[in-house]
Design a protein around this motif. Structure first.
Motif, mmCIF file in Angstrom:
data_model
loop_
_atom_site.group_PDB
_atom_site.id
_atom_site.type_symbol
_atom_site.label_atom_id
_atom_site.label_comp_id
_atom_site.label_asym_id
_atom_site.label_seq_id
_atom_site.Cartn_x
_atom_site.Cartn_y
_atom_site.Cartn_z
ATOM 1 N N UNK A 113 0.833 -1.203 0.000
ATOM 2 C CA UNK A 113 0.000 0.000 0.000
ATOM 3 C C UNK A 113 0.869 1.255 0.000
ATOM 4 N N UNK A 114 1.926 1.252 0.809
ATOM 5 C CA UNK A 114 2.807 2.412 0.885
ATOM 6 C C UNK A 114 3.515 2.676 -0.436
ATOM 7 N N UNK A 115 3.886 1.618 -1.141
ATOM 8 C CA UNK A 115 4.644 1.755 -2.388
ATOM 9 C C UNK A 115 3.821 2.349 -3.522
ATOM 10 N N UNK A 120 6.571 4.319 3.249
ATOM 11 C CA UNK A 120 7.254 3.124 2.761
ATOM 12 C C UNK A 120 8.524 2.866 3.574
ATOM 13 N N UNK A 121 9.266 3.919 3.883
ATOM 14 C CA UNK A 121 10.493 3.734 4.659
ATOM 15 C C UNK A 121 10.184 3.124 6.021
ATOM 16 N N UNK A 122 9.134 3.610 6.661
ATOM 17 C CA UNK A 122 8.747 3.084 7.970
ATOM 18 C C UNK A 122 8.314 1.620 7.848
ATOM 19 N N UNK A 123 7.550 1.307 6.794
ATOM 20 C CA UNK A 123 7.082 -0.066 6.596
ATOM 21 C C UNK A 123 8.245 -1.017 6.327
ATOM 22 N N UNK A 133 5.361 -4.880 -6.284
ATOM 23 C CA UNK A 133 3.935 -5.175 -6.461
ATOM 24 C C UNK A 133 3.095 -3.933 -6.178
ATOM 25 N N UNK A 134 3.442 -3.236 -5.128
ATOM 26 C CA UNK A 134 2.686 -2.036 -4.793
ATOM 27 C C UNK A 134 2.878 -0.915 -5.789
ATOM 28 N N UNK A 175 -6.884 -4.024 5.637
ATOM 29 C CA UNK A 175 -6.370 -3.846 4.280
ATOM 30 C C UNK A 175 -6.873 -5.033 3.483
ATOM 31 N N UNK A 176 -7.634 -4.765 2.442
ATOM 32 C CA UNK A 176 -8.292 -5.864 1.738
ATOM 33 C C UNK A 176 -8.310 -5.662 0.232
ATOM 34 N N UNK A 177 -8.325 -6.782 -0.476
ATOM 35 C CA UNK A 177 -8.502 -6.743 -1.926
ATOM 36 C C UNK A 177 -9.904 -7.202 -2.306
ATOM 37 N N UNK A 178 -10.747 -7.409 -1.281
ATOM 38 C CA UNK A 178 -12.123 -7.850 -1.519
ATOM 39 C C UNK A 178 -12.996 -7.326 -0.378
ATOM 40 N N UNK A 179 -13.575 -6.151 -0.586
ATOM 41 C CA UNK A 179 -14.355 -5.486 0.465
ATOM 42 C C UNK A 179 -15.524 -6.351 0.946
#
Length: 234
Positions: free
Chosen positions: A30-32, A44-47, A67-68, A98-102
């Protein structure tokens, strides 16, 4: 997850490590979306730092970033979905997914809340402050947590979820500055993110009742789509 809830044995449990990696990878993905270079992307750095501290492999981290950032075929699109409600005994809970299918996530959350009460948007969030959160443990040369919080510019500090850790609270806009300042003071930062702090945590003194609350939270946390829990439990 609220620092008031101690998830006993979570880090030590072998089967939990895979879930931790999955959640860290989702955060990186998600950050990327906002850039693949951690030097120019604070989230992203924190993740990535959190993933490294959890011993995630370099290949897994790089693959998650690609991927992100849309650099791999078949990239997964995650979205953040937030649910609010009450655990047993009216303990307020905010569930960040965090989902790819609500639809899948909504169904799972409804089932998990059968022993509590699922609310509407705003039903409990009014009783939480939106804050920056830094989870850290003292390293070599680290001083007193209260002093460290003041010198780093944090608003508050309290014991963290895991033994030996502390949770520092900041203004959301100060999150990156505070986590860098703590690291400079010798603190080992395990995670830094924007989240929620309960204003009026509920006290549950009865052992059986508290066990019900903890079991409810553990079931929520075990769901693959649940990223973080914020709990108003004293």
């Amino acid at each position: 997850m609220g620092a008031q809830w101690k998830h006993a044995g979570r880090v030590a449990a072998g089967n939990a490590k895979g879930k931790v990696f999955s959640k860290l990878a989702k955060e990186i993905i998600v950050a990327a979306k906002n850039g693949a270079d951690p030097a120019n992307n604070v989230r992203l750095r924190i993740a990535v730092d959190a993933a490294k501290k959890a011993s995630m492999t370099k290949d897994t981290i790089e693959r998650s970033i690609k991927r992100g950032a849309g650099l791999l075929d078949g990239a997964v699109q995650y979205e953040t979905v937030v649910y609010e409600g009450f655990a047993p005994h009216r303990v307020p809970v905010i569930v960040e997914c965090l989902t790819d299918n609500r639809n899948r996530t909504a169904t799972s959350v409804r089932v998990l809340f059968r022993k509590g009460q699922l609310g509407n948007t705003g039903s409990v969030s009014w009783d939480f402050d939106n804050v920056g959160i830094v989870d850290a443990s003292p390293g070599d040369g680290a001083g007193d947590a209260e002093t460290a919080a003041i010198e780093a510019g944090a608003q508050d500090v309290e014991p963290g979820e895991d033994e030996g850790t502390m949770r520092f609270y900041t203004e959301p806009t100060d999150l990156d500055l505070v986590q860098k300042a703590l690291a400079a003071q010798g603190w080992n930062v395990a995670g830094a993110f924007i989240g929620y702090k309960p204003k009026n945590p509920v006290t549950v003194d009865d052992d059986a009742a508290r066990a019900e609350v903890v079991a409810f939270l553990e079931a929520l946390d075990a769901d693959d789509d649940v990223q973080r829990l914020y709990v108003g439990l004293a």
